[in-house]
Design a protein around this motif. Structure first.
Motif, mmCIF file in Angstrom:
data_model
loop_
_atom_site.group_PDB
_atom_site.id
_atom_site.type_symbol
_atom_site.label_atom_id
_atom_site.label_comp_id
_atom_site.label_asym_id
_atom_site.label_seq_id
_atom_site.Cartn_x
_atom_site.Cartn_y
_atom_site.Cartn_z
ATOM 1 N N ALA A 26 0.829 -1.203 0.000
ATOM 2 C CA ALA A 26 0.000 0.000 0.000
ATOM 3 C C ALA A 26 0.864 1.254 0.000
ATOM 4 O O ALA A 26 0.545 2.245 -0.676
ATOM 5 C CB ALA A 26 -0.921 -0.019 1.223
ATOM 6 N N THR A 27 1.943 1.245 0.744
ATOM 7 C CA THR A 27 2.843 2.399 0.808
ATOM 8 C C THR A 27 3.526 2.636 -0.531
ATOM 9 O O THR A 27 3.756 3.786 -0.932
ATOM 10 C CB THR A 27 3.890 2.195 1.918
ATOM 11 O OG1 THR A 27 3.214 1.963 3.156
ATOM 12 C CG2 THR A 27 4.793 3.408 2.055
ATOM 13 N N CYS A 28 3.855 1.564 -1.246
ATOM 14 C CA CYS A 28 4.411 1.708 -2.600
ATOM 15 C C CYS A 28 3.443 2.462 -3.505
ATOM 16 O O CYS A 28 3.839 3.298 -4.311
ATOM 17 C CB CYS A 28 4.686 0.325 -3.202
ATOM 18 S SG CYS A 28 6.358 -0.260 -2.928
ATOM 19 N N ALA A 29 2.161 2.136 -3.370
ATOM 20 C CA ALA A 29 1.154 2.771 -4.219
ATOM 21 C C ALA A 29 1.123 4.277 -4.015
ATOM 22 O O ALA A 29 1.059 5.056 -4.983
ATOM 23 C CB ALA A 29 -0.224 2.170 -3.926
ATOM 24 N N ILE A 30 1.203 4.709 -2.768
ATOM 25 C CA ILE A 30 1.124 6.157 -2.513
ATOM 26 C C ILE A 30 2.417 6.859 -2.924
ATOM 27 O O ILE A 30 2.420 8.049 -3.254
ATOM 28 C CB ILE A 30 0.792 6.426 -1.030
ATOM 29 C CG1 ILE A 30 0.168 7.814 -0.887
ATOM 30 C CG2 ILE A 30 2.012 6.291 -0.134
ATOM 31 C CD1 ILE A 30 -0.434 8.078 0.468
ATOM 32 N N SER A 31 3.530 6.134 -2.945
ATOM 33 C CA SER A 31 4.799 6.774 -3.305
ATOM 34 C C SER A 31 4.932 6.986 -4.805
ATOM 35 O O SER A 31 5.704 7.848 -5.241
ATOM 36 C CB SER A 31 5.974 5.941 -2.786
ATOM 37 O OG SER A 31 6.056 4.697 -3.459
ATOM 38 N N ILE A 32 4.202 6.207 -5.627
ATOM 39 C CA ILE A 32 4.291 6.390 -7.079
ATOM 40 C C ILE A 32 3.110 7.174 -7.641
ATOM 41 O O ILE A 32 3.126 7.563 -8.810
ATOM 42 C CB ILE A 32 4.383 5.030 -7.814
ATOM 43 C CG1 ILE A 32 3.102 4.213 -7.614
ATOM 44 C CG2 ILE A 32 5.594 4.245 -7.358
ATOM 45 C CD1 ILE A 32 3.021 2.967 -8.472
ATOM 46 N N TRP A 33 2.085 7.398 -6.808
ATOM 47 C CA TRP A 33 0.890 8.086 -7.287
ATOM 48 C C TRP A 33 1.173 9.458 -7.897
ATOM 49 O O TRP A 33 0.644 9.785 -8.963
ATOM 50 C CB TRP A 33 -0.131 8.215 -6.153
ATOM 51 C CG TRP A 33 -1.330 9.019 -6.520
ATOM 52 C CD1 TRP A 33 -2.440 8.599 -7.203
ATOM 53 C CD2 TRP A 33 -1.534 10.411 -6.258
ATOM 54 N NE1 TRP A 33 -3.319 9.629 -7.369
ATOM 55 C CE2 TRP A 33 -2.789 10.759 -6.809
ATOM 56 C CE3 TRP A 33 -0.778 11.391 -5.609
ATOM 57 C CZ2 TRP A 33 -3.300 12.048 -6.712
ATOM 58 C CZ3 TRP A 33 -1.287 12.675 -5.528
ATOM 59 C CH2 TRP A 33 -2.537 12.994 -6.073
ATOM 60 N N PRO A 34 1.993 10.326 -7.256
ATOM 61 C CA PRO A 34 2.208 11.654 -7.837
ATOM 62 C C PRO A 34 2.783 11.619 -9.250
ATOM 63 O O PRO A 34 2.480 12.490 -10.070
ATOM 64 C CB PRO A 34 3.203 12.307 -6.858
ATOM 65 C CG PRO A 34 3.001 11.585 -5.574
ATOM 66 C CD PRO A 34 2.723 10.168 -5.979
ATOM 67 N N GLY A 35 3.611 10.616 -9.549
ATOM 68 C CA GLY A 35 4.198 10.532 -10.886
ATOM 69 C C GLY A 35 3.154 10.333 -11.960
ATOM 70 O O GLY A 35 3.192 10.971 -13.028
ATOM 71 N N HIS A 36 2.195 9.442 -11.699
ATOM 72 C CA HIS A 36 1.109 9.225 -12.666
ATOM 73 C C HIS A 36 0.286 10.502 -12.847
ATOM 74 O O HIS A 36 -0.020 10.914 -13.972
ATOM 75 C CB HIS A 36 0.195 8.093 -12.185
ATOM 76 C CG HIS A 36 0.803 6.733 -12.261
ATOM 77 N ND1 HIS A 36 1.411 6.255 -13.398
ATOM 78 C CD2 HIS A 36 0.878 5.738 -11.346
ATOM 79 C CE1 HIS A 36 1.841 5.023 -13.173
ATOM 80 N NE2 HIS A 36 1.536 4.695 -11.949
ATOM 81 N N ALA A 37 -0.102 11.106 -11.731
ATOM 82 C CA ALA A 37 -0.972 12.278 -11.802
ATOM 83 C C ALA A 37 -0.278 13.454 -12.493
ATOM 84 O O ALA A 37 -0.880 14.141 -13.332
ATOM 85 C CB ALA A 37 -1.417 12.667 -10.393
#
Length: 247
Positions: free
Chosen positions: A46-57
């Motif tokens: 879950a923490t991995c998901a939040i760490s890469i989210w800004p890059g997609h957005a």
């Protein structure tokens, strides 16, 4: 966390962010680093998901023209991705650490094989595609990919590009724009679910995110000098090594 843990997480974020900027596969570095510093498997994912989210957005800002041209496709496919991402994130939320620990090598192996087969998979789909894909089949593919993305997410971009090829989107720039839009939908819903349920390790996640931001910038600068094929080979080797190690 001690200083060594912070250094490891920031370094993993830098490498992962650089890989994502050039060829993808950053999760192969950030996820094991979180496990190494003692973050439980489900929380690490879950923490991995939040760490890469800004890059997609953030990437969507550079694709505004392409996204406007593909507005119809985005609107028609969004429900499948919303539903699938919610289901996938929900499944992770109810998966215990014991079960997820057993799934880790198989998830890593699946992601590694998808990453390795990405270019050939896209070429194969282009060669085999004939006629228009039925709406129910497109919905099923979108839903399945979104479930995977909400649950684990490594190599999600490869699966998204394959699905977009299947439905006839061959323009690379527009396909990348739509891919990033769908990845943003999936990661946003997954992150929202994980935050609500309380599955994020905020301290380690912040260290990874800081490294990923720096790595993304560094990767963009190095993209002209580093061969994507060489980097892909290195990421695949890491993925296979991690699979064997967790097995």
């Amino acid at each position: 966390m001690d200083l060594l843990d912070i250094v490891l997480l920031v370094a993993a974020g830098i490498v992962g962010g650089a890989c994502n900027a050039i060829a993808g596969g950053g999760t192969f570095f950030t996820f094991p680093a979180l496990l190494a510093v003692g973050v439980p498997p489900v929380t690490a994912n879950a923490t991995c998901a939040i760490s890469i989210w800004p890059g997609h957005a953030a990437s969507l800002l550079g694709y505004r023209k392409e996204l406007r041209r593909q507005a119809g496709r985005l609107t028609s496919s969004a429900p499948a991705f919303v539903l699938g991402a919610t289901v996938g994130a929900g499944l992770l939320a109810v998966t215990g650490n014991g079960l997820f620990r057993q799934l880790i090598p198989w998830l890593l192996l699946t992601a590694t094989l998808l990453f390795a087969a990405g270019p050939r998979l896209r070429a194969w789909m282009i060669a085999r595609r004939s006629g228009e894909v039925p709406r129910w089949a497109a919905f099923a593919c979108d839903f399945a990919v979104a479930v995977y993305g909400g649950y684990f997410g490594a190599a999600l971009g490869i699966l998204l590009m394959a699905v977009l090829t299947l439905v006839g989107l061959d323009d690379v720039n527009e396909a990348n724009a739509v891919k990033n839009a769908f990845a943003t939908i999936v990661s946003s819903l997954a992150v929202a679910t994980f935050v609500v349920v309380g599955m994020i390790a905020w301290g380690p996640g912040a260290a990874v995110l800081a490294g990923a931001i720096a790595g993304g910038y560094l990767g963009a600068r190095l993209a002209r000098w580093v061969s994507p094929s060489v980097l892909r080979g290195a990421v695949i080797a890491v993925g296979l090594a991690l699979t064997v190690m967790y097995l």
